[in-house]
Design an enzyme around this catalytic site. Structure first.
Site, short mmCIF file in Angstrom:
data_model
loop_
_atom_site.label_atom_id
_atom_site.label_comp_id
_atom_site.label_asym_id
_atom_site.label_seq_id
_atom_site.Cartn_x
_atom_site.Cartn_y
_atom_site.Cartn_z
N LYS A 166 0.76 -1.17 -0.02
CA LYS A 166 -0.04 -0.02 -0.04
C LYS A 166 0.88 0.95 -0.03
O LYS A 166 1.34 1.50 0.84
CB LYS A 166 -1.01 -0.03 1.20
CG LYS A 166 -1.47 1.39 1.45
CD LYS A 166 -2.60 1.45 2.65
CE LYS A 166 -2.89 2.79 2.93
NZ LYS A 166 -3.81 2.78 4.05
N GLY B 200 -8.57 8.81 9.77
CA GLY B 200 -8.82 8.78 11.02
C GLY B 200 -9.83 9.63 11.48
O GLY B 200 -10.22 10.08 12.66
N ALA C 292 -9.90 5.26 4.12
CA ALA C 292 -9.85 6.25 4.95
C ALA C 292 -11.22 7.05 5.01
O ALA C 292 -11.80 7.24 3.95
CB ALA C 292 -8.76 7.35 4.60
N ASN D 25 -9.25 1.46 9.60
CA ASN D 25 -8.52 1.00 10.83
C ASN D 25 -9.06 1.59 12.30
O ASN D 25 -9.72 0.91 12.96
CB ASN D 25 -6.88 1.46 10.76
CG ASN D 25 -5.90 0.70 11.71
OD1 ASN D 25 -4.86 0.66 11.66
ND2 ASN D 25 -6.55 0.77 12.86
N THR D 26 -9.07 3.19 12.20
CA THR D 26 -9.60 3.65 13.26
C THR D 26 -11.14 3.49 13.62
O THR D 26 -11.35 3.28 14.82
CB THR D 26 -9.30 5.24 13.18
OG1 THR D 26 -8.10 5.36 12.54
CG2 THR D 26 -9.68 5.85 14.47
#
Lengths: 71, 267
Positions: free
Chosen positions: B101, B162, B188, B210-211
């Site tokens: 990535k 995030g 994202a 992720n977050t």
């Protein structure tokens, strides 16, 4: 054999070691032996197969990296 | 598996890709990743902690690359040269693994991609044999340039990394999806399950997050929710949604056969 001191930068830290020293020897002295790390020396990858045959030179800049959690 | 995500010739049953950062500990990381059903997981490449306690587990042991497809990232890189060096190290670390990535950031405040540097890095990495999945702006023209450079997937942001702000510009995402042939993944911005579903309903091939999972009060439960949301969104996309209409001129129930109107009992 004359033991000369070599100064290298490992992950940003200036360090001194007794030479001659190869990459495998450096990893052993840093307690990284057996640990899965990748090594870059002066901007070039040192393949694992070459750790034992790549001698460090005074002024070398080394990066030792691992995989960590990230997104 | 009939409906697979195919990236660089490799098939994946799960269209949810997850990051491994920001968890409380490795046990929580592993539990959340398992609950998400993800097969591709992103990892960061960082300087080893010299003098780290020997015997301390590493991510590679907790989430073995034999089970998961690693996607090493270039998070924290602000120019093409650093990103390329980071991924060369990743390939060395992961025994020749070439699926990566790429993300080249513009500034630490927004983490918005620096597209000229991203394109430069992509071209170099492709030349060196990497299979590049690339974090990018939601600009269809830039996405096509990255595809032309040989990237195996483009991954536009839906909102800032995030931020959890969700899908801020579905129209641009739609344009990217329409314009490129390689898989498009939202990377994202997803904050909760409905965001993931929306991305998939638009026709995205996958979602990377992720977050949204790691920062949930209960990350493992959120990972389960995300798995369902991605699956539901994908199925809704494949099913083909009904057209949107301002008024419904067609009630769902039969118009015939209603009982006779009540007699007005006006005195």
């Amino acid at each position: 054999m004359i033991v000369s001191m070599i100064r290298v930068t490992v992950n940003g830290d200036a360090q001194r070691f007794d030479g001659p020293l190869d990459v495998a020897g450096l990893l052993a002295r840093l307690d990284c032996k057996g640990k899965k790390v990748a090594v870059e020396r002066n901007g070039e990858i040192v393949p694992r197969s070459a750790h034992g045959s790549t001698l460090l030179a005074d002024g070398d800049r080394l990066e030792l990296v691992v995989a960590v959690g990230g997104g | 598996m009939t409906d697979c995500l195919v990236v660089a010739g490799r098939s994946f049953g799960s269209r949810l890709l997850v990051g491994t950062g920001k968890y409380r500990d490795f046990a929580q990381t592993r539990a959340a990743v398992e609950a998400s059903g993800a097969q591709i997981i992103t990892v960061a490449i960082r300087r080893t902690n010299i003098g780290q306690k020997p015997g301390e587990p590493s991510l590679l042991e907790v989430l073995p690359p034999s089970t998961y497809t690693y996607l090493p990232n270039t998070a924290g890189c602000y120019n093409a040269a650093d990103a390329v060096r980071t991924l060369r190290l990743a390939r060395e670390l992961l025994d020749g693994h070439d699926l990566v990535k790429l993300e080249v950031l513009g500034d630490p405040h927004t983490l918005y991609p620096n597209m000229p540097e991203t394109l430069k890095a992509a071209q170099q990495l492709v030349k060196e044999g990497f299979k590049v999945m690339v974090y990018c702006s939601d600009d269809p023209i830039q996405a096509q340039m990255l595809e032309a450079a040989g990237c195996v997937a483009v991954m536009p942001l839906a909102s800032l990394i995030g931020s959890g702000m969700g899908i801020l510009n579905p129209w641009n995402l739609q344009l990217v999806i329409d314009k490129v042939k390689v898989p498009v993944l939202v990377d994202a911005g997803v904050g909760t399950a409905s965001d993931a579903a929306i991305a998939m309903e638009l026709g995205c091939d996958g979602v990377l997050m992720n977050t949204a999972i790691a920062a949930a009060r209960d990350p493992v439960l959120m990972a389960k929710a995300m798995k369902k949301a991605v699956e539901a969104g994908r199925e809704a996309f494949l099913a083909g949604r009904m057209p949107k209409k301002l008024y419904s001129a067609a009630p769902s129930s039969p118009t015939e056969g209603t009982i006779s109107p009540s007699q007005s009992k006006a005195a």
